[in-house]
Design a protein around this motif. Structure first.
Motif, PDB file in Angstrom:
ATOM      1  N   ALA A  96       0.830  -1.206   0.000  1.00  0.00           N
ATOM      2  CA  ALA A  96       0.000   0.000   0.000  1.00  0.00           C
ATOM      3  C   ALA A  96       0.864   1.257   0.000  1.00  0.00           C
ATOM      4  O   ALA A  96       0.581   2.203  -0.747  1.00  0.00           O
ATOM      5  CB  ALA A  96      -0.941   0.004   1.204  1.00  0.00           C
ATOM      6  N   ILE A  97       1.920   1.277   0.802  1.00  0.00           N
ATOM      7  CA  ILE A  97       2.805   2.445   0.849  1.00  0.00           C
ATOM      8  C   ILE A  97       3.497   2.651  -0.496  1.00  0.00           C
ATOM      9  O   ILE A  97       3.579   3.778  -1.002  1.00  0.00           O
ATOM     10  CB  ILE A  97       3.830   2.309   1.992  1.00  0.00           C
ATOM     11  N   ALA A  98       3.963   1.568  -1.104  1.00  0.00           N
ATOM     12  CA  ALA A  98       4.615   1.678  -2.419  1.00  0.00           C
ATOM     13  C   ALA A  98       3.632   2.180  -3.479  1.00  0.00           C
ATOM     14  O   ALA A  98       3.954   3.069  -4.276  1.00  0.00           O
ATOM     15  CB  ALA A  98       5.206   0.331  -2.831  1.00  0.00           C
ATOM     16  N   ALA A  99       2.427   1.622  -3.486  1.00  0.00           N
ATOM     17  CA  ALA A  99       1.422   2.032  -4.473  1.00  0.00           C
ATOM     18  C   ALA A  99       0.964   3.469  -4.233  1.00  0.00           C
ATOM     19  O   ALA A  99       0.779   4.232  -5.190  1.00  0.00           O
ATOM     20  CB  ALA A  99       0.237   1.074  -4.437  1.00  0.00           C
ATOM     21  N   LEU A 100       0.784   3.839  -2.957  1.00  0.00           N
ATOM     22  CA  LEU A 100       0.392   5.216  -2.649  1.00  0.00           C
ATOM     23  C   LEU A 100       1.476   6.206  -3.063  1.00  0.00           C
ATOM     24  O   LEU A 100       1.165   7.284  -3.582  1.00  0.00           O
ATOM     25  CB  LEU A 100       0.099   5.365  -1.156  1.00  0.00           C
ATOM     26  N   THR A 101       2.734   5.834  -2.853  1.00  0.00           N
ATOM     27  CA  THR A 101       3.838   6.699  -3.266  1.00  0.00           C
ATOM     28  C   THR A 101       3.807   6.912  -4.770  1.00  0.00           C
ATOM     29  O   THR A 101       3.910   8.046  -5.260  1.00  0.00           O
ATOM     30  CB  THR A 101       5.193   6.091  -2.841  1.00  0.00           C
ATOM     31  N   LEU A 102       3.664   5.826  -5.526  1.00  0.00           N
ATOM     32  CA  LEU A 102       3.595   5.931  -6.981  1.00  0.00           C
ATOM     33  C   LEU A 102       2.403   6.774  -7.416  1.00  0.00           C
ATOM     34  O   LEU A 102       2.532   7.654  -8.281  1.00  0.00           O
ATOM     35  CB  LEU A 102       3.516   4.545  -7.615  1.00  0.00           C
ATOM     36  N   CYS A 103       1.246   6.536  -6.835  1.00  0.00           N
ATOM     37  CA  CYS A 103       0.051   7.290  -7.227  1.00  0.00           C
ATOM     38  C   CYS A 103       0.162   8.768  -6.862  1.00  0.00           C
ATOM     39  O   CYS A 103      -0.325   9.624  -7.612  1.00  0.00           O
ATOM     40  CB  CYS A 103      -1.198   6.676  -6.606  1.00  0.00           C
ATOM     41  N   CYS A 104       0.788   9.067  -5.748  1.00  0.00           N
ATOM     42  CA  CYS A 104       0.992  10.477  -5.383  1.00  0.00           C
ATOM     43  C   CYS A 104       1.927  11.165  -6.370  1.00  0.00           C
ATOM     44  O   CYS A 104       1.705  12.328  -6.735  1.00  0.00           O
ATOM     45  CB  CYS A 104       1.528  10.588  -3.957  1.00  0.00           C
ATOM     46  N   ILE A 105       2.953  10.461  -6.812  1.00  0.00           N
ATOM     47  CA  ILE A 105       3.862  11.024  -7.821  1.00  0.00           C
ATOM     48  C   ILE A 105       3.104  11.253  -9.133  1.00  0.00           C
ATOM     49  O   ILE A 105       3.235  12.304  -9.769  1.00  0.00           O
ATOM     50  CB  ILE A 105       5.083  10.097  -8.028  1.00  0.00           C
ATOM     51  N   ILE A 106       2.300  10.279  -9.539  1.00  0.00           N
ATOM     52  CA  ILE A 106       1.515  10.425 -10.770  1.00  0.00           C
ATOM     53  C   ILE A 106       0.509  11.567 -10.630  1.00  0.00           C
ATOM     54  O   ILE A 106       0.306  12.344 -11.574  1.00  0.00           O
ATOM     55  CB  ILE A 106       0.803   9.106 -11.129  1.00  0.00           C
ATOM     56  N   LEU A 107      -0.095  11.694  -9.464  1.00  0.00           N
ATOM     57  CA  LEU A 107      -1.046  12.774  -9.222  1.00  0.00           C
ATOM     58  C   LEU A 107      -0.359  14.133  -9.348  1.00  0.00           C
ATOM     59  O   LEU A 107      -0.834  15.022 -10.055  1.00  0.00           O
ATOM     60  CB  LEU A 107      -1.688  12.620  -7.844  1.00  0.00           C
ATOM     61  N   TRP A 108       0.762  14.282  -8.671  1.00  0.00           N
ATOM     62  CA  TRP A 108       1.492  15.557  -8.668  1.00  0.00           C
ATOM     63  C   TRP A 108       1.975  15.930 -10.067  1.00  0.00           C
ATOM     64  O   TRP A 108       1.684  16.998 -10.582  1.00  0.00           O
ATOM     65  CB  TRP A 108       2.667  15.473  -7.699  1.00  0.00           C
ATOM     66  N   TRP A 109       2.734  15.037 -10.683  1.00  0.00           N
ATOM     67  CA  TRP A 109       3.319  15.334 -11.987  1.00  0.00           C
ATOM     68  C   TRP A 109       2.282  15.275 -13.099  1.00  0.00           C
ATOM     69  O   TRP A 109       2.410  15.975 -14.112  1.00  0.00           O
ATOM     70  CB  TRP A 109       4.491  14.412 -12.282  1.00  0.00           C
ATOM     71  N   GLY A 110       1.252  14.460 -12.952  1.00  0.00           N
ATOM     72  CA  GLY A 110       0.181  14.412 -13.941  1.00  0.00           C
ATOM     73  C   GLY A 110      -0.579  15.725 -14.006  1.00  0.00           C
ATOM     74  O   GLY A 110      -0.931  16.202 -15.089  1.00  0.00           O
ATOM     75  N   TRP A 111      -0.847  16.316 -12.831  1.00  0.00           N
ATOM     76  CA  TRP A 111      -1.531  17.606 -12.809  1.00  0.00           C
ATOM     77  C   TRP A 111      -0.647  18.678 -13.440  1.00  0.00           C
ATOM     78  O   TRP A 111      -1.115  19.511 -14.222  1.00  0.00           O
ATOM     79  CB  TRP A 111      -1.932  17.987 -11.391  1.00  0.00           C
TER      80      TRP A 111
END
Length: 164
Positions: A96-111
């Motif tokens: 969960a921590i690994a997936a959340l980290t990846l998704c937060c990076i995608i969220l930040w840079w995707g925006w």
């Protein structure tokens, strides 16, 4: 509070999957239209190819939350099957921590990418900004974050039930 979040997560994951299914249907319809106009009428429509790509991107990023919620996206099956309850909970937390980290990076840079791409227009659809295509990244990541937290709170492990 947990029950409220899980209901909210169920609603958001269902919504994202429903939109992903609509995007798949639209991509199929645009593909059929492209085949018809190209090979039957012999006058291809340029815009269908762009919209197919657009729909497929949105389909993937809105389908991912369901995979996360069902535990099928990132899993450590062999370790999970061989370990006890405490180790399983630890593995769930690490994943969960690994997936959340990846998704937060995608969220930040995707925006950031969507904002920067707002000045571009789609080839074949000059009136439509690329912002709408790039927006799939942060939107999909936001829905995925909700699904990951929902899985961590209430693991379903649907991929283990269907494995041989």
């Amino acid at each position: 509070m947990k029950h409220f979040f899980l209901r909210f997560e169920h609603w958001t994951t269902s919504l994202s999957m429903m939109v992903a299914c609509v995007m798949m249907a639209l991509a199929s319809a645009f593909g059929i239209h492209q085949i018809f106009t190209r090979f039957i009428i012999e006058s291809p429509a340029e815009w269908t190819e762009v919209l197919i790509r657009f729909c497929l991107i949105w389909m993937v990023f809105l389908g991912i939350p369901t995979a996360f919620r069902q535990g099928a996206m990132v899993s450590v099956d062999m370790l999970y099957r061989l370990s006890g309850d405490r180790m399983r909970r630890f593995l769930d937390s690490v994943v969960a921590i690994a997936a959340l980290t990846l998704c937060c990076i995608i969220l930040w840079w995707g925006w950031d990418y969507a904002k920067r791409g707002g000045v571009q227009s789609m080839i074949g659809l000059e009136g439509v900004s690329m912002f709408w295509a790039y927006l799939a990244l942060p939107v999909g990541a936001a829905f995925s974050i909700i699904g990951i937290i929902g899985f961590w709170l209430d693991p379903q492990r649907m991929e283990l039930e269907t494995a041989l």
